[in-house]
Design an enzyme around this catalytic site. Structure first.
Site, PDB file in Angstrom:
ATOM      1  N   HIS A  21      -4.279 -87.220 -47.853  1.00 51.39           N
ATOM      2  CA  HIS A  21      -4.051 -87.462 -49.287  1.00 51.39           C
ATOM      3  C   HIS A  21      -5.295 -87.913 -50.064  1.00 51.39           C
ATOM      4  O   HIS A  21      -5.351 -89.028 -50.598  1.00 51.39           O
ATOM      5  CB  HIS A  21      -2.928 -88.461 -49.502  1.00 51.39           C
ATOM      6  CG  HIS A  21      -2.962 -89.696 -48.632  1.00 51.39           C
ATOM      7  ND1 HIS A  21      -4.087 -90.449 -48.392  1.00 51.39           N
ATOM      8  CD2 HIS A  21      -1.968 -90.313 -47.950  1.00 51.39           C
ATOM      9  CE1 HIS A  21      -3.794 -91.463 -47.616  1.00 51.39           C
ATOM     10  NE2 HIS A  21      -2.503 -91.402 -47.325  1.00 51.39           N
ATOM     11  N   ASP A  40       3.153 -86.207 -48.418  1.00 55.80           N
ATOM     12  CA  ASP A  40       3.225 -87.654 -48.153  1.00 55.80           C
ATOM     13  C   ASP A  40       4.597 -88.166 -48.568  1.00 55.80           C
ATOM     14  O   ASP A  40       4.736 -89.243 -49.171  1.00 55.80           O
ATOM     15  CB  ASP A  40       2.101 -88.408 -48.872  1.00 55.80           C
ATOM     16  CG  ASP A  40       1.954 -89.851 -48.389  1.00 55.80           C
ATOM     17  OD1 ASP A  40       2.606 -90.218 -47.380  1.00 55.80           O
ATOM     18  OD2 ASP A  40       1.209 -90.620 -49.022  1.00 55.80           O
ATOM     19  N   HIS A  52       7.107 -88.822 -43.959  1.00 61.52           N
ATOM     20  CA  HIS A  52       7.636 -90.020 -43.320  1.00 61.52           C
ATOM     21  C   HIS A  52       9.141 -89.841 -43.193  1.00 61.52           C
ATOM     22  O   HIS A  52       9.841 -89.779 -44.207  1.00 61.52           O
ATOM     23  CB  HIS A  52       7.312 -91.261 -44.154  1.00 61.52           C
ATOM     24  CG  HIS A  52       5.846 -91.481 -44.357  1.00 61.52           C
ATOM     25  ND1 HIS A  52       5.090 -92.298 -43.550  1.00 61.52           N
ATOM     26  CD2 HIS A  52       4.979 -90.967 -45.266  1.00 61.52           C
ATOM     27  CE1 HIS A  52       3.830 -92.292 -43.955  1.00 61.52           C
ATOM     28  NE2 HIS A  52       3.731 -91.481 -44.999  1.00 61.52           N
ATOM     29  N   LEU A  53       9.623 -89.759 -41.968  1.00 66.74           N
ATOM     30  CA  LEU A  53      11.051 -89.577 -41.737  1.00 66.74           C
ATOM     31  C   LEU A  53      11.762 -90.897 -41.459  1.00 66.74           C
ATOM     32  O   LEU A  53      12.989 -90.936 -41.378  1.00 66.74           O
ATOM     33  CB  LEU A  53      11.284 -88.588 -40.595  1.00 66.74           C
ATOM     34  CG  LEU A  53      10.783 -87.156 -40.856  1.00 66.74           C
ATOM     35  CD1 LEU A  53      11.055 -86.262 -39.661  1.00 66.74           C
ATOM     36  CD2 LEU A  53      11.428 -86.571 -42.119  1.00 66.74           C
TER      37      LEU A  53
END
Length: 426
Positions: free
Chosen positions: A233, A306, A63-64
């Site tokens: 995940h 993640d 997640h950026l």
């Protein structure tokens, strides 16, 4: 510019290489790989004696936070963190603001990474517009823009009919549907794994069946449609068993596990440690054992972080309302190498789970040191001992349960398209 990397122990699962070789890099590409290559005319010679030389590591679940949540992370800080962890390519999730359900946002991410980033960025777009679980996105346009898969990340597509149509549509473009498998009705507000620890702490539990039941549905839909399904995940033994059985039947399914799900158990939540709060939650010791078994027998295809950066204000609250997730790009490699030390994986298998196999899952043209390919290379000291200081990480965030841990193994140099994007001061 010509760079020669000499004397390294090359591990490249894509070519079944495991031995002492030299590499020649020129104009951002690998032009030669072999023994005792000449270096007299090189502009730079890198002595990799005592180091592993591998394809640049690939993380297919990060997640950026960019656009929209740049106070948590942005493409520059996120890819800088990736490079520090040895990663040269990341696939970023679409839960930005606005969500990435359109061509313009996809192109923004790619272009910003190319201009200012420290790693390749491969965007993942939503399955449904606005992540609302109803109308499908324009998958063909998004693939053309550079999207590598579709996910309503963080949200399960509750409607079986919508997910079926998404799979049928995506299969026409040979694109994966990437599932966050968690039945919200069964989860019912649970904030950690359901069991004895949750009861003792007085916290609402999230049972294993919330994940496994959704995976079972998604696998049957993938079997029906012939679509490519990737499960994010995974965290429970039953999930591993379901995927193992589906693969044996020929279902086109892949999956990933995070380092925290094969390293930590629900016991890490004791003390109400908000940095141990995540979705899916940390599970039991038996579930951790199942993750390791799944990696060892190939049921689990990839190790993915993640990476979920949060501002301190999102975590410095009561456990029940704290945001889920932890930052993982800078700790994934040593935690993966722990599996080698434990005898769970061979060194070659561990590198494969961080390079060749994630590249294959997302059809990313990386994860190899083959002649003529982009010079994405990681130099690793598997014996490097260090202590994680969260305040010194390259990410903007500090939410990690591994702060203060003594770790072994680290990226000493990361090279993306022939350019050094990170070099550790030993």
């Amino acid at each position: 510019m010509k760079t020669v990397i000499k004397n390294g122990h090359v591990i490249d699962p894509s070519q079944d290489l495991d031995g002492r070789f030299d590499l020649i890099v020129e104009d951002g590409c690998i032009v030669e790989l072999g023994e005792n290559l000449p270096a007299e005319d090189a502009d730079e010679v890198i002595d990799a004696d005592g180091l592993l030389v591998t394809p640049g590591l690939i993380d297919i679940h990060v997640h950026l936070r960019d656009p929209g949540f740049e106070y948590k992370e942005d493409i520059v800080s996120g890819t800088r963190s990736a490079a520090a962890g040895g990663f040269t390519s990341v696939a970023c999730m679409p839960n930005t603001k606005p969500v990435n359900d359109n061509k313009a946002t996809t192109l923004y991410m790619i272009n910003k990474a190319q201009l200012e980033g420290f790693a390749n960025v491969f965007p993942i777009c939503t399955i449904t517009k606005g992540q609302k679980g109803t109308a499908l996105v324009e998958m063909g346009d998004l693939k053309q823009a550079g999207c590598v898969g579709f996910s309503d990340d963080g949200l399960n597509v509750e409607s079986g009919d919508v997910l079926r149509r998404a799979m049928e549509y995506a299969s026409g473009f040979d694109m994966p549907i990437i599932a966050h498998a968690e039945d919200e009705g069964i989860k019912c507000g649970g904030v950690m794994n359901e069991g004895r620890v949750a009861t003792e702490l007085g916290l609402a539990g999230n049972p294993w069946v919330a994940e496994a039941s959704t995976v079972a549905r998604d696998l049957m839909l993938a079997e029906l449609t012939g679509a490519r399904l990737h499960v994010c995940h995974i965290s429970t033994r039953r999930t591993v068993e379901l995927i193992r059985e589906a693969k044996a039947r020929g279902v086109k399914v892949t999956c990933e596990v995070t380092p925290h799900h094969f390293t930590l158990t629900e016991e890490a939540v004791r003390g109400y440690d908000v940095n141990a709060k995540m979705g899916p939650p940390l599970r039991t010791a038996d579930d951790v054992k199942a993750m390791k078994e799944g990696l060892a027998d190939g049921t689990i295809d990839a190790i993915a972080t993640d990476h979920a950066p949060h501002h301190v204000d999102d975590k410095n609250v009561e456990f029940n309302v704290a945001a889920n997730g932890l930052v993982g790009l800078e700790t994934a490699l040593p935690l993966a190498l722990n599996l080698v030390k434990e005898g769970v994986l061979t060194l070659n298998q561990a590198i494969c789970c961080l390079t060749t196999r994630p590249a294959s899952v997302m059809r990313i043209p990386r994860g190899t040191l083959a002649k003529g390919t982009a010079a994405d290379i990681t130099l690793i000291d598997p014996d490097y001992q260090w202590t994680l200081d969260a305040t010194q990480m390259k990410t903007k965030a500090r939410n990690t349960p591994f702060d203060g841990w003594e770790l072994t193994g680290a990226a000493m140099m990361t090279m993306c398209a022939g350019k050094i994007t990170f070099q550790r001061n030993s």
